[in-house]
Scaffold this motif. Structure first.
Motif, PDB file in Angstrom:
ATOM      1  N   PRO A   5      -8.102   6.520   0.354  1.00 41.97           N
ATOM      2  CA  PRO A   5      -7.764   7.533   1.760  1.00 41.97           C
ATOM      3  C   PRO A   5      -6.387   8.007   1.310  1.00 41.97           C
ATOM      4  CG  PRO A   5      -8.348   5.475   2.410  1.00 41.97           C
ATOM      5  CD  PRO A   5      -8.046   5.025   0.891  1.00 41.97           C
ATOM      6  N   ALA A   6      -6.120   9.207   2.132  1.00 44.80           N
ATOM      7  CA  ALA A   6      -4.919  10.130   1.717  1.00 44.80           C
ATOM      8  C   ALA A   6      -3.847   9.432   2.058  1.00 44.80           C
ATOM      9  CB  ALA A   6      -5.058  11.388   2.489  1.00 44.80           C
ATOM     10  N   PRO A   7      -3.266   8.734   2.940  1.00 41.57           N
ATOM     11  CA  PRO A   7      -2.188   7.740   3.328  1.00 41.57           C
ATOM     12  C   PRO A   7      -1.925   6.889   1.982  1.00 41.57           C
ATOM     13  CG  PRO A   7      -3.369   8.101   5.222  1.00 41.57           C
ATOM     14  CD  PRO A   7      -4.243   8.200   4.187  1.00 41.57           C
ATOM     15  N   LEU A   8      -2.909   6.218   1.522  1.00 46.02           N
ATOM     16  CA  LEU A   8      -2.810   5.275   0.531  1.00 46.02           C
ATOM     17  C   LEU A   8      -2.401   5.932  -0.767  1.00 46.02           C
ATOM     18  CD1 LEU A   8      -2.498   2.239   0.049  1.00 46.02           C
ATOM     19  CD2 LEU A   8      -4.886   2.282  -0.381  1.00 46.02           C
ATOM     20  N   ALA A   9      -3.355   6.899  -0.998  1.00 47.70           N
ATOM     21  CA  ALA A   9      -3.008   7.759  -2.189  1.00 47.70           C
ATOM     22  C   ALA A   9      -1.587   8.452  -2.329  1.00 47.70           C
ATOM     23  CB  ALA A   9      -3.924   8.943  -2.265  1.00 47.70           C
ATOM     24  N   GLU A  10      -0.999   8.750  -1.230  1.00 46.63           N
ATOM     25  CA  GLU A  10       0.416   9.209  -1.117  1.00 46.63           C
ATOM     26  C   GLU A  10       1.355   8.112  -1.397  1.00 46.63           C
ATOM     27  OE1 GLU A  10       3.541  11.144   2.262  1.00 46.63           O
ATOM     28  OE2 GLU A  10       1.369  11.536   2.274  1.00 46.63           O
ATOM     29  N   ILE A  11       1.185   7.029  -0.921  1.00 46.11           N
ATOM     30  CA  ILE A  11       1.681   5.863  -1.197  1.00 46.11           C
ATOM     31  C   ILE A  11       1.830   5.592  -2.765  1.00 46.11           C
ATOM     32  CG2 ILE A  11       2.217   3.359  -0.858  1.00 46.11           C
ATOM     33  CD1 ILE A  11       1.240   3.868   1.919  1.00 46.11           C
ATOM     34  N   VAL A  12       0.767   5.481  -3.412  1.00 47.29           N
ATOM     35  CA  VAL A  12       0.694   5.354  -4.768  1.00 47.29           C
ATOM     36  C   VAL A  12       1.246   6.273  -5.543  1.00 47.29           C
ATOM     37  CG1 VAL A  12      -1.086   5.258  -6.576  1.00 47.29           C
ATOM     38  CG2 VAL A  12      -1.684   3.936  -4.737  1.00 47.29           C
ATOM     39  N   ASP A  13       1.326   7.529  -5.030  1.00 45.28           N
ATOM     40  CA  ASP A  13       1.958   8.621  -5.842  1.00 45.28           C
ATOM     41  C   ASP A  13       3.443   8.520  -5.683  1.00 45.28           C
ATOM     42  OD1 ASP A  13      -0.340   9.961  -6.650  1.00 45.28           O
ATOM     43  OD2 ASP A  13      -0.518  11.323  -5.040  1.00 45.28           O
ATOM     44  N   ASP A  14       3.950   8.040  -4.512  1.00 52.96           N
ATOM     45  CA  ASP A  14       5.491   7.895  -4.438  1.00 52.96           C
ATOM     46  C   ASP A  14       5.837   6.866  -5.427  1.00 52.96           C
ATOM     47  OD1 ASP A  14       5.427   9.875  -2.238  1.00 52.96           O
ATOM     48  OD2 ASP A  14       5.436   8.222  -0.583  1.00 52.96           O
ATOM     49  N   PHE A  15       4.906   5.736  -5.429  1.00 55.03           N
ATOM     50  CA  PHE A  15       5.555   4.611  -6.339  1.00 55.03           C
ATOM     51  C   PHE A  15       5.544   5.040  -7.910  1.00 55.03           C
ATOM     52  CE2 PHE A  15       5.116   1.571  -2.853  1.00 55.03           C
ATOM     53  CZ  PHE A  15       6.170   0.742  -3.171  1.00 55.03           C
ATOM     54  N   ALA A  16       4.372   5.860  -8.084  1.00 54.86           N
ATOM     55  CA  ALA A  16       4.089   6.437  -9.440  1.00 54.86           C
ATOM     56  C   ALA A  16       5.281   7.216  -9.964  1.00 54.86           C
ATOM     57  CB  ALA A  16       2.833   6.983  -9.732  1.00 54.86           C
TER      58      ALA A  16
END
Length: 140
Positions: A5-16
């Motif tokens: 989901p978009a909110p979780l993908a954004e979190i993953v991108d932030d960590f990456a």
């Protein structure tokens, strides 16, 4: 990674986008952002996640499959576990049941935390997600 989901993908991108030290800091920031339980929920009435090293409880309200509500109780003395709970809350709360069900259980490795926390801790994140998915399956 697909199927997030978009909110979780954004979190993953932030960590990456961060180095290891900053990933650890961000995880601690998430721990501070876990919202308190609503008044109608008590940890004793919630589902425990005994596989986690720290006492964590969750409640999944999938009565509306278009917007699943997630609630977590995790002690402040367990910032890693609390951070994982906050990531799941921010990334999945209010998302459709089908979207949550499609999240790979091992998505946590995409956060790039394997060099920051132990594999046992990352397994705890996967087990929390697994319990969320099981609760959704039971309600549907």
């Amino acid at each position: 990674m697909t199927d997030l989901p978009a909110p979780l993908a954004e979190i993953v991108d932030d960590f990456a986008a961060l180095g290891d030290a900053d990933k650890a800091t961000l995880l601690l920031e998430f721990a501070d952002e876990l919202p308190p339980l609503p008044d109608h929920l008590e940890p004793e009435a919630m589902e425990p996640v005994p596989e986690c090293q720290s006492p964590i409880f969750l409640s999944v309200d999938a009565s509306d499959p278009s917007s699943v509500r997630l609630f977590f109780s995790a002690p402040r003395e367990a910032p890693t576990t609390r951070g994982f709970a906050a990531i799941l809350h921010q990334g999945l709360d209010g998302q459709p049941a089908a979207d949550i069900a499609a999240v790979p259980v091992d998505f946590g490795y995409e956060l790039g935390l394997a060099s920051v926390v132990s594999p046992l801790r990352l397994r705890g994140l996967a087990l929390m997600l697994g319990r969320i998915k099981a609760a959704i399956a039971r309600s549907g």
